[in-house]
Scaffold this motif. Structure first.
Motif, mmCIF file in Angstrom:
data_model
loop_
_atom_site.group_PDB
_atom_site.id
_atom_site.type_symbol
_atom_site.label_atom_id
_atom_site.label_comp_id
_atom_site.label_asym_id
_atom_site.label_seq_id
_atom_site.Cartn_x
_atom_site.Cartn_y
_atom_site.Cartn_z
ATOM 1 N N TYR A 68 -20.117 -14.231 -13.479
ATOM 2 C CA TYR A 68 -21.131 -13.163 -13.561
ATOM 3 C C TYR A 68 -20.922 -12.144 -12.441
ATOM 4 N N ASP A 69 -20.660 -12.621 -11.229
ATOM 5 C CA ASP A 69 -20.458 -11.695 -10.104
ATOM 6 C C ASP A 69 -19.217 -10.834 -10.302
ATOM 7 N N ARG A 70 -18.167 -11.407 -10.863
ATOM 8 C CA ARG A 70 -16.943 -10.637 -11.070
ATOM 9 C C ARG A 70 -17.097 -9.624 -12.181
ATOM 10 N N CYS A 71 -17.910 -9.952 -13.173
ATOM 11 C CA CYS A 71 -18.121 -8.987 -14.275
ATOM 12 C C CYS A 71 -18.981 -7.802 -13.855
ATOM 13 N N HIS A 72 -19.757 -7.967 -12.772
ATOM 14 C CA HIS A 72 -20.659 -6.906 -12.345
ATOM 15 C C HIS A 72 -20.247 -6.287 -11.013
ATOM 16 N N THR A 73 -18.965 -6.415 -10.655
ATOM 17 C CA THR A 73 -18.459 -5.775 -9.445
ATOM 18 C C THR A 73 -17.374 -4.774 -9.819
#
Length: 313
Positions: free
Chosen positions: A308-313
Motif C-alpha cells: 500500500y505504501d509503495r502504491c501511494h508514493t
C-alpha cells in the motif's frame, strides 16, 4: 584474498562475547548429554519412542547451531566473511534468531525429559541449565544485531524478517511431532497403546502433514532467496512474492489450526485428560500451529502495508 587481521576491539565487541558465550554453553550442553547414557524411560512403547525422538532432536539442535556459530565466529574473526556468497548481515541474525528459538525448544523439551525421569542425574540437570544459557546467548546476540543502525542490519533483522524466522521455526517443530503421530497411526502396537487415532481420522493426519511440509518449503524458499541476495531475480516483484507466500501460509495454517482444535475437542469428548501417552503431542501441535498462524497473519499485514505504501508514493 583479504588479509587475516584480528584487532583488539574485535575481541571485546558485544557480538564476539555473546558468540563465545553461545559456543561454550552449547558445547557444554551436548558434551554433558553425550557423556551420559540416555535413561530408558518407563511406560508404553509410544512413551519410549517419544523420549528417544525428543532426545535426538535436542542433541541435533545443540550440535547444529554450535557448528554454525563456530563457522560464523571464525569467518568474522579472520575477516573472510566477505568471500561468502551470501548476505552476511542477514545470515548472522537469521542464525542467532533461529538458534534462540530452537534452543528454547530444546531447553523446554529437555527440562521436561529431566523432570519426567524419576532420578535425574546431576549431569542432566547441568545440561538443562547449559541449554537455557545457550538460548539466552542467542537471544542476546539477536538483540544486539537488531538494535544496530538501519544501515548495518539486514532485512532479516526487521520485524517481517524475524517473523519469517518464527514461521520457519514453527515448520521445523512440526517435523518430529508429525513423525510421532505418523508412528502412532501406522504402528498397531502404538495405536492400541494410545487409543487416540482411528481410521476415520487418517485424513486429518495426512492433510496436516501436507500443510506443514508445504508451508515449511515456502518459508525455506523465502529465507534462501533473502540470504542469497536473489531478490532481484524473482519473476515477480519481491514484495508481491512475499505477500503471496504470507497469504498462502495464513490459509494453510488456518486449515492446520482448525484440524488441531478438532483433535483437541475429540480428545475431550473421548475423556482424555491430556496426560495420557500421545495427548500432549496434540496439545503441543495445537500451540505451535496457533503461534505460527499468528506469525503468518502479522507478516501478511506487514506485506499489505508495504504494498500500500509503495502504491501511494
Amino acid at each position: 584474498m583479504p588479509a587475516i587481521v584480528v584487532e583488539a576491539t574485535d575481541l571485546t565487541s558485544p557480538l564476539f562475547v555473546v558468540r563465545t558465550w553461545a559456543l561454550l554453553a552449547g558445547c557444554l550442553s551436548f558434551s554433558l548429554v553425550a557423556s551420559m547414557d540416555a535413561p530408558e524411560p518407563h511406560g508404553t512403547p509410544l512413551s519410549r519412542c517419544r523420549f528417544r525422538t525428543f532426545w535426538t532432536l535436542c542433541m541435533f539442535t545443540w550440535c547444529c547451531f554450535f557448528v554454525l556459530t563456530f563457522l560464523i565466529h571464525l569467518l568474522r574473526v579472520i575477516q573472510f566473511h566477505s568471500l561468502i556468497p551470501v548476505s552476511w548481515k542477514n545470515l548472522t541474525v537469521s542464525v542467532a534468531a533461529l538458534g534462540a528459538l530452537m534452543c528454547l525448544s530444546a531447553s523446554v523439551v529437555f527440562s521436561w525429559i529431566v523432570a519426567d525421569h524419576r532420578n535425574p542425574s546431576p549431569r542432566a540437570v547441568a545440561a538443562a541449565v547449559a541449554s537455557g544459557l545457550t538460548f539466552l546467548a542467542y537471544a542476546v546476540e539477536a538483540g544486539v544485531i537488531c538494535t544496530r543502525d538501519r544501515e548495518q542490519r539486514g532485512y532479516m533483522a526487521s520485524v517481517p524478517g524475524l517473523l519469517k524466522i518464527l514461521q520457519f521455526w514453527g515448520g521445523c517443530q512440526m517435523i518430529p511431532l508429525v513423525a510421532l503421530v505418523l508412528l502412532v497411526r501406522h504402528s498397531l502396537v502404538l495405536a492400541e497403546a494410545s487409543g487416540l487415532y482411528s481410521a476415520d481420522e487418517a485424513w486429518r493426519l495426512w492433510v496436516s502433514a501436507a500443510v506443514y511440509n508445504l508451508a515449511l518449503l515456502m518459508s525455506l524458499t523465502s529465507v534462501v532467496i533473502i540470504l542469497g541476495d536473489c531478490t532481484g531475480r524473482c519473476p515477480l516483484p519481491f514484495d508481491r512474492f512475499l505477500a503471496i507466500f504470507s497469504l498462502l501460509g495464513v490459509l494453510l495454517y488456518m486449515v492446520a489450526t482448525v484440524i488441531c482444535f478438532t483433535k483437541v475437542l475429540l480428545l475431550r469428548k473421548n475423556g482424555h485428560n491430556f496426560t495420557n501417552d500421545g495427548s500432549e503431542l496434540v496439545v503441543m501441535e495445537t500451540v505451535i500451529a496457533s503461534t505460527t498462524l499468528l506469525a503468518y497473519t502479522v507478516d501478511f499485514a506487514f506485506s499489505i502495508k508495504l504494498l500500500y505504501d509503495r502504491c501511494h508514493t
